[in-house]
Design a protein around this motif. Structure first.
Motif, PDB file in Angstrom:
ATOM      1  N   ARG A 109       4.242 -41.047  11.549  1.00  0.00           N
ATOM      2  CA  ARG A 109       5.410 -40.184  11.723  1.00  0.00           C
ATOM      3  C   ARG A 109       5.272 -38.979  10.804  1.00  0.00           C
ATOM      4  NH1 ARG A 109       8.646 -40.699   7.351  1.00  0.00           N
ATOM      5  NH2 ARG A 109       8.526 -42.650   6.188  1.00  0.00           N
ATOM      6  N   VAL A 110       5.976 -37.912  11.136  1.00  0.00           N
ATOM      7  CA  VAL A 110       5.965 -36.704  10.324  1.00  0.00           C
ATOM      8  C   VAL A 110       6.820 -36.931   9.083  1.00  0.00           C
ATOM      9  CG1 VAL A 110       6.805 -34.315  10.262  1.00  0.00           C
ATOM     10  CG2 VAL A 110       5.566 -35.127  12.243  1.00  0.00           C
ATOM     11  N   GLU A 111       6.412 -36.352   7.991  1.00  0.00           N
ATOM     12  CA  GLU A 111       7.191 -36.371   6.751  1.00  0.00           C
ATOM     13  C   GLU A 111       7.905 -35.024   6.641  1.00  0.00           C
ATOM     14  OE1 GLU A 111       9.250 -37.207   3.921  1.00  0.00           O
ATOM     15  OE2 GLU A 111       7.887 -38.833   4.452  1.00  0.00           O
ATOM     16  N   PRO A 112       9.179 -34.967   6.990  1.00  0.00           N
ATOM     17  CA  PRO A 112       9.899 -33.688   7.053  1.00  0.00           C
ATOM     18  C   PRO A 112       9.922 -32.908   5.740  1.00  0.00           C
ATOM     19  CG  PRO A 112      11.241 -35.461   7.971  1.00  0.00           C
ATOM     20  CD  PRO A 112      10.034 -36.088   7.352  1.00  0.00           C
ATOM     21  N   GLN A 113       9.953 -33.597   4.602  1.00  0.00           N
ATOM     22  CA  GLN A 113      10.015 -32.884   3.320  1.00  0.00           C
ATOM     23  C   GLN A 113       8.792 -32.010   3.094  1.00  0.00           C
ATOM     24  OE1 GLN A 113      10.866 -36.142   0.601  1.00  0.00           O
ATOM     25  NE2 GLN A 113      12.847 -35.181   0.176  1.00  0.00           N
ATOM     26  N   ALA A 114       7.627 -32.475   3.491  1.00  0.00           N
ATOM     27  CA  ALA A 114       6.409 -31.679   3.307  1.00  0.00           C
ATOM     28  C   ALA A 114       6.446 -30.441   4.193  1.00  0.00           C
ATOM     29  CB  ALA A 114       5.179 -32.519   3.619  1.00  0.00           C
ATOM     30  N   LEU A 115       6.937 -30.590   5.409  1.00  0.00           N
ATOM     31  CA  LEU A 115       7.067 -29.433   6.288  1.00  0.00           C
ATOM     32  C   LEU A 115       8.117 -28.465   5.751  1.00  0.00           C
ATOM     33  CD1 LEU A 115       6.862 -31.046   9.842  1.00  0.00           C
ATOM     34  CD2 LEU A 115       5.131 -29.668   8.685  1.00  0.00           C
ATOM     35  N   SER A 116       9.177 -28.998   5.165  1.00  0.00           N
ATOM     36  CA  SER A 116      10.232 -28.150   4.603  1.00  0.00           C
ATOM     37  C   SER A 116       9.699 -27.291   3.464  1.00  0.00           C
ATOM     38  CB  SER A 116      11.398 -28.996   4.111  1.00  0.00           C
ATOM     39  OG  SER A 116      12.037 -29.613   5.191  1.00  0.00           O
ATOM     40  N   ALA A 117       8.815 -27.833   2.657  1.00  0.00           N
ATOM     41  CA  ALA A 117       8.239 -27.058   1.553  1.00  0.00           C
ATOM     42  C   ALA A 117       7.438 -25.873   2.090  1.00  0.00           C
ATOM     43  CB  ALA A 117       7.352 -27.948   0.682  1.00  0.00           C
ATOM     44  N   ALA A 118       6.642 -26.104   3.121  1.00  0.00           N
ATOM     45  CA  ALA A 118       5.871 -25.013   3.727  1.00  0.00           C
ATOM     46  C   ALA A 118       6.815 -23.994   4.370  1.00  0.00           C
ATOM     47  CB  ALA A 118       4.891 -25.565   4.762  1.00  0.00           C
ATOM     48  N   GLU A 119       7.843 -24.477   5.020  1.00  0.00           N
ATOM     49  CA  GLU A 119       8.818 -23.589   5.657  1.00  0.00           C
ATOM     50  C   GLU A 119       9.528 -22.724   4.613  1.00  0.00           C
ATOM     51  OE1 GLU A 119      12.519 -23.929   8.786  1.00  0.00           O
ATOM     52  OE2 GLU A 119      12.104 -25.616   7.457  1.00  0.00           O
ATOM     53  N   ARG A 120       9.924 -23.317   3.499  1.00  0.00           N
ATOM     54  CA  ARG A 120      10.582 -22.558   2.421  1.00  0.00           C
ATOM     55  C   ARG A 120       9.657 -21.462   1.901  1.00  0.00           C
ATOM     56  NH1 ARG A 120      12.384 -27.483   0.948  1.00  0.00           N
ATOM     57  NH2 ARG A 120      10.778 -27.762  -0.613  1.00  0.00           N
ATOM     58  N   TRP A 121       8.390 -21.798   1.704  1.00  0.00           N
ATOM     59  CA  TRP A 121       7.441 -20.820   1.190  1.00  0.00           C
ATOM     60  C   TRP A 121       7.309 -19.651   2.172  1.00  0.00           C
ATOM     61  CZ3 TRP A 121       2.927 -18.409   2.520  1.00  0.00           C
ATOM     62  CH2 TRP A 121       2.258 -17.752   1.486  1.00  0.00           C
ATOM     63  N   LEU A 122       7.161 -19.960   3.458  1.00  0.00           N
ATOM     64  CA  LEU A 122       7.047 -18.904   4.464  1.00  0.00           C
ATOM     65  C   LEU A 122       8.317 -18.055   4.537  1.00  0.00           C
ATOM     66  CD1 LEU A 122       5.266 -20.883   7.305  1.00  0.00           C
ATOM     67  CD2 LEU A 122       4.329 -18.947   6.032  1.00  0.00           C
ATOM     68  N   ASN A 123       9.473 -18.702   4.500  1.00  0.00           N
ATOM     69  CA  ASN A 123      10.732 -17.961   4.562  1.00  0.00           C
ATOM     70  C   ASN A 123      10.918 -17.053   3.354  1.00  0.00           C
ATOM     71  OD1 ASN A 123      11.578 -18.882   7.065  1.00  0.00           O
ATOM     72  ND2 ASN A 123      12.621 -20.657   6.215  1.00  0.00           N
ATOM     73  N   ASP A 124      10.502 -17.508   2.182  1.00  0.00           N
ATOM     74  CA  ASP A 124      10.584 -16.660   0.986  1.00  0.00           C
ATOM     75  C   ASP A 124       9.723 -15.413   1.147  1.00  0.00           C
ATOM     76  OD1 ASP A 124      12.325 -18.452  -0.188  1.00  0.00           O
ATOM     77  OD2 ASP A 124      10.808 -19.316  -1.547  1.00  0.00           O
ATOM     78  N   ARG A 125       8.507 -15.578   1.682  1.00  0.00           N
ATOM     79  CA  ARG A 125       7.636 -14.418   1.899  1.00  0.00           C
ATOM     80  C   ARG A 125       8.241 -13.482   2.949  1.00  0.00           C
ATOM     81  NH1 ARG A 125       6.255 -17.680  -1.111  1.00  0.00           N
ATOM     82  NH2 ARG A 125       7.486 -16.396  -2.432  1.00  0.00           N
ATOM     83  N   ARG A 126       8.792 -14.054   4.015  1.00  0.00           N
ATOM     84  CA  ARG A 126       9.398 -13.248   5.082  1.00  0.00           C
ATOM     85  C   ARG A 126      10.553 -12.424   4.529  1.00  0.00           C
ATOM     86  NH1 ARG A 126      13.808 -14.078   7.563  1.00  0.00           N
ATOM     87  NH2 ARG A 126      13.865 -16.297   7.082  1.00  0.00           N
ATOM     88  N   ARG A 127      11.420 -13.059   3.743  1.00  0.00           N
ATOM     89  CA  ARG A 127      12.561 -12.338   3.170  1.00  0.00           C
ATOM     90  C   ARG A 127      12.093 -11.207   2.262  1.00  0.00           C
ATOM     91  NH1 ARG A 127      14.858 -17.477   3.320  1.00  0.00           N
ATOM     92  NH2 ARG A 127      14.253 -17.995   1.193  1.00  0.00           N
ATOM     93  N   SER A 128      11.050 -11.448   1.499  1.00  0.00           N
ATOM     94  CA  SER A 128      10.513 -10.422   0.610  1.00  0.00           C
ATOM     95  C   SER A 128       9.996  -9.223   1.414  1.00  0.00           C
ATOM     96  CB  SER A 128       9.387 -11.019  -0.240  1.00  0.00           C
ATOM     97  OG  SER A 128       8.808 -10.031  -1.047  1.00  0.00           O
ATOM     98  N   VAL A 129       9.274  -9.486   2.469  1.00  0.00           N
ATOM     99  CA  VAL A 129       8.751  -8.406   3.318  1.00  0.00           C
ATOM    100  C   VAL A 129       9.900  -7.668   3.989  1.00  0.00           C
ATOM    101  CG1 VAL A 129       7.425  -7.934   5.414  1.00  0.00           C
ATOM    102  CG2 VAL A 129       6.490  -9.448   3.669  1.00  0.00           C
TER     103      VAL A 129
END
Length: 114
Positions: free
Chosen positions: A72-92
């Motif tokens: 099964r997928v571990e949602p917390q690990a995906l959430s960490a990657a998503e947070r990192w991407l969203n932080d970069r997107r907001r900065s841009v």
């Protein structure tokens, strides 16, 4: 730097299209290794290697009951990657907003005769 290691592992694991396909499949529901391997154009051992990478990155967890290993997928690990991407997107986006404001403020006035 230690904080970044799990994120590095997640992105490394997700860099492979087969592993992304496995994660996409597991996002719908847990599945046995056999169910995951069924549609894949590779051997069961190759699928197991991909799962090992995903588990090592913390993106997938598996449990063996009897002879069946269910993943099964571990949602917390995906959430960490998503947070990192969203932080970069907001900065841009903030940078582009500032650029747009600057361009608007420094836009030359047009000559009404034109």
């Amino acid at each position: 730097m230690l904080q970044q290691q799990p994120l590095d592992l997640a992105f490394q694991a997700l860099s492979d299209p087969t592993r992304r396909a496995i994660v996409e499949r597991l996002a719908r529901s847990p599945a046995s290794v056999s169910e995951l391997a069924g549609p894949m154009p590779m051997s069961m051992s190759a699928v197991m290697q991909h799962l090992k990478v995903l588990e090592g990155a913390g993106l997938v967890v598996s449990e063996k009951v009897g002879r069946v290993r269910t993943c099964r997928v571990e949602p917390q690990a995906l959430s960490a990657a998503e947070r990192w991407l969203n932080d970069r997107r907001r900065s841009v986006e903030r940078s582009l907003d500032r650029l747009g404001l600057f361009l608007e403020q420094t836009k030359p006035e047009t000559d009404p005769r034109e």
